[in-house]
Design a protein around this motif. Structure first.
Motif, PDB file in Angstrom:
ATOM      1  N   ASP A   1       0.815  -1.210   0.000  1.00 16.97           N
ATOM      2  CA  ASP A   1       0.000   0.000   0.000  1.00 16.97           C
ATOM      3  C   ASP A   1       0.847   1.258   0.000  1.00 16.97           C
ATOM      4  OD1 ASP A   1       1.006   0.094   2.524  1.00 16.97           O
ATOM      5  OD2 ASP A   1      -0.888   0.445   3.537  1.00 16.97           O
ATOM      6  N   GLY A   2       2.113   1.108  -0.283  1.00 22.18           N
ATOM      7  CA  GLY A   2       2.993   2.267  -0.306  1.00 22.18           C
ATOM      8  C   GLY A   2       3.249   2.843   1.064  1.00 22.18           C
ATOM      9  N   GLY A   3       2.836   2.117   2.106  1.00 20.26           N
ATOM     10  CA  GLY A   3       3.011   2.618   3.452  1.00 20.26           C
ATOM     11  C   GLY A   3       2.023   3.704   3.813  1.00 20.26           C
ATOM     12  N   GLY A   4       0.987   3.879   2.977  1.00 19.43           N
ATOM     13  CA  GLY A   4       0.077   4.987   3.169  1.00 19.43           C
ATOM     14  C   GLY A   4      -1.161   4.670   3.965  1.00 19.43           C
ATOM     15  N   GLY A   5      -1.262   3.470   4.509  1.00 18.73           N
ATOM     16  CA  GLY A   5      -2.423   3.138   5.301  1.00 18.73           C
ATOM     17  C   GLY A   5      -3.690   3.076   4.482  1.00 18.73           C
ATOM     18  N   LEU A   6      -3.685   2.287   3.407  1.00 22.41           N
ATOM     19  CA  LEU A   6      -4.822   2.199   2.504  1.00 22.41           C
ATOM     20  C   LEU A   6      -5.097   0.746   2.172  1.00 22.41           C
ATOM     21  CD1 LEU A   6      -6.778   3.942   0.742  1.00 22.41           C
ATOM     22  CD2 LEU A   6      -5.077   3.779  -1.076  1.00 22.41           C
ATOM     23  N   GLN A   7      -6.370   0.361   2.188  1.00 22.94           N
ATOM     24  CA  GLN A   7      -6.726  -1.011   1.850  1.00 22.94           C
ATOM     25  C   GLN A   7      -8.094  -1.033   1.170  1.00 22.94           C
ATOM     26  OE1 GLN A   7      -6.978  -3.194   5.504  1.00 22.94           O
ATOM     27  NE2 GLN A   7      -8.891  -2.261   6.123  1.00 22.94           N
ATOM     28  N   GLY A   8      -8.409  -2.193   0.551  1.00 21.05           N
ATOM     29  CA  GLY A   8      -9.700  -2.356  -0.088  1.00 21.05           C
ATOM     30  C   GLY A   8      -9.875  -1.520  -1.340  1.00 21.05           C
ATOM     31  N   VAL A   9      -8.771  -1.156  -1.990  1.00 19.89           N
ATOM     32  CA  VAL A   9      -8.798  -0.280  -3.160  1.00 19.89           C
ATOM     33  C   VAL A   9      -8.225  -1.033  -4.357  1.00 19.89           C
ATOM     34  CG1 VAL A   9      -7.804   1.808  -4.164  1.00 19.89           C
ATOM     35  CG2 VAL A   9      -8.636   1.835  -1.819  1.00 19.89           C
ATOM     36  N   PRO A  10      -8.851  -0.944  -5.534  1.00 19.66           N
ATOM     37  CA  PRO A  10      -8.282  -1.591  -6.719  1.00 19.66           C
ATOM     38  C   PRO A  10      -6.849  -1.157  -6.962  1.00 19.66           C
ATOM     39  CG  PRO A  10     -10.511  -0.863  -7.188  1.00 19.66           C
ATOM     40  CD  PRO A  10     -10.149  -0.315  -5.828  1.00 19.66           C
ATOM     41  N   GLU A  11      -6.059  -2.107  -7.392  1.00 18.06           N
ATOM     42  CA  GLU A  11      -4.626  -1.879  -7.563  1.00 18.06           C
ATOM     43  C   GLU A  11      -4.328  -0.669  -8.445  1.00 18.06           C
ATOM     44  OE1 GLU A  11      -0.883  -4.919  -8.337  1.00 18.06           O
ATOM     45  OE2 GLU A  11      -2.837  -5.342  -9.203  1.00 18.06           O
ATOM     46  N   GLU A  12      -5.117  -0.505  -9.509  1.00 14.52           N
ATOM     47  CA  GLU A  12      -4.839   0.558 -10.460  1.00 14.52           C
ATOM     48  C   GLU A  12      -5.152   1.956  -9.922  1.00 14.52           C
ATOM     49  OE1 GLU A  12      -8.872  -1.328 -11.502  1.00 14.52           O
ATOM     50  OE2 GLU A  12      -6.889  -1.942 -10.786  1.00 14.52           O
ATOM     51  N   PHE A  13      -5.904   2.032  -8.813  1.00 18.08           N
ATOM     52  CA  PHE A  13      -6.217   3.323  -8.197  1.00 18.08           C
ATOM     53  C   PHE A  13      -5.231   3.695  -7.085  1.00 18.08           C
ATOM     54  CE2 PHE A  13     -10.235   2.633 -10.251  1.00 18.08           C
ATOM     55  CZ  PHE A  13     -10.783   3.894 -10.431  1.00 18.08           C
ATOM     56  N   ARG A  14      -4.590   2.696  -6.501  1.00 15.37           N
ATOM     57  CA  ARG A  14      -3.835   2.910  -5.261  1.00 15.37           C
ATOM     58  C   ARG A  14      -2.751   3.979  -5.372  1.00 15.37           C
ATOM     59  NH1 ARG A  14      -4.108  -1.233  -3.714  1.00 15.37           N
ATOM     60  NH2 ARG A  14      -5.044  -1.075  -1.677  1.00 15.37           N
TER      61      ARG A  14
END
Length: 353
Positions: free
Chosen positions: A38-51
């Protein structure tokens, strides 16, 4: 961006967007490559192409109210991360995953993905424009002195226009536009937790297995939907008389998500095109068994009632005695200990695709 969400959409969104807790997953392997899922950004449940674009849009804004989870929840509400012209064009003409009206796009759109075109249909262009507009609205909200908080005020400005926020001295009330903006703000703020990932979610190693685990880990927090999901991502499922029900109702048909085997299929696709069901995935890989002591990230683990018979569950080995899986109706894609993910007596074994 637009006054569109009716009562039905709001109710469905509330049913789908449930908050979950934070899980920290560290897969430690002796391979050379290491990549933060997640790039260390604290993000989950998001399509890979949007992350990467959500994380970049957040990083480009210095306003403390801006967070990756806020942008993700807003994108989900706007378009459910849809990008096709059929699925992401509103009845009033808003376009793309961030639902920009042409006039507003002319102000905020840039060629952020450097493909030579400024388009609300390009994920990078759309998300970065969303971030720029939200950042500007947060600055206006901070300077306005209006009550309600900068996130709520910025969301209201995005949906109805900043002029409406000024008109009402805050978020427009439920009486405005049949509650569209009021509910838009409320739903996004309440659903943010679904997208708040751990501060560290790292998968170490390279190759087919770690790559599949890395891809699946980007879907942590996605709801379980029996019969839902596939190579293209999450989708609504179905009920078959036994499975897919929650509290007596068919939850699968109104939940956008994965079941256990579709998550595995999605993780390995297109490098390895596994079949759709857990039973078939076991049949396709059972000639490559792996002992429990030799498990590596991305290996498949299977369960059947009593340890024999019909395979009813599959999970990805996540290292350190954990699995990543979509457990059952009412839950989300999550990390769990291998010893308790499913009944221990049902464990059949593992394979390496």
């Amino acid at each position: 961006m637009k006054v569109l969400v009716g009562a039905v959409a709001v109710l469905l969104g509330i049913a789908v967007l449930l908050g979950i807790g934070v899980v920290v997953l560290i897969v430690d392997d002796d391979a050379a490559a290491t990549e933060a899922s997640d790039g260390g950004g604290g993000l989950q449940g998001v399509p890979e192409e949007f992350r990467k674009w959500i994380l970049k849009a957040d990083a480009d804004c210095t306003e403390p109210g801006m967070t990756p989870a806020l942008l993700a929840a807003q994108l989900y509400q706007e378009s459910k991360f849809k990008t096709s012209r059929e699925e992401a064009t509103s009845r009033v003409g808003a376009q793309g995953p961030a639902q920009f009206m042409p006039g507003t796009w002319a102000t905020w759109g840039r060629d952020s993905d450097k493909n030579g075109e400024v388009s609300p249909w390009d994920i990078g262009d759309a998300v970065m424009a969303q971030g720029r507009m939200m950042c500007s609205l947060m600055k206006s909200a901070k300077n306005s002195g209006y009550p309600g908080g900068v996130q709520a005020l910025a969301l209201a400005g995005y949906n109805a226009g900043w002029g409406r926020v000024q008109e009402y001295g805050g978020v427009p009330p439920e009486t405005f536009a049949r509650g569209e903006t009021f509910n838009y703000v409320k739903l996004i703020l309440s659903s943010m937790k679904r997208f708040e990932g751990p501060g560290l979610l790292t998968v170490s190693g390279s190759g087919t297995g770690p790559d599949a685990l890395r891809k699946a880990s980007t879907r942590m927090g996605t709801p379980y939907a029996y019969g839902g999901g596939g190579p293209a991502g999450p989708s609504t499922g179905f009920c078959d008389g036994t499975n897919g029900y929650l509290n007596g109702s068919c939850a699968a048909s109104t939940t956008t998500g994965f079941d256990c085997s579709s998550l595995v299929q999605y993780a390995y696709w297109p490098k390895l095109k596994l079949p759709r069901t857990a039973e078939a995935q076991y049949g396709a890989t059972s000639d490559r068994p792996v002992a429990r002591g030799d498990l590596k990230p991305g290996d498949l683990l299977f369960w059947a009632k009593g340890g024999s018979g019909f395979i009813y569950h599959v999970a990805l080995y996540a290292g350190d005695g954990n699995v990543l899986h979509a457990p059952r109706t009412g839950r989300h894609v999550e990390v769990a200990p291998l010893t308790s993910a499913m009944p221990q007596g049902d464990y059949v074994g593992a394979t390496r695709p």
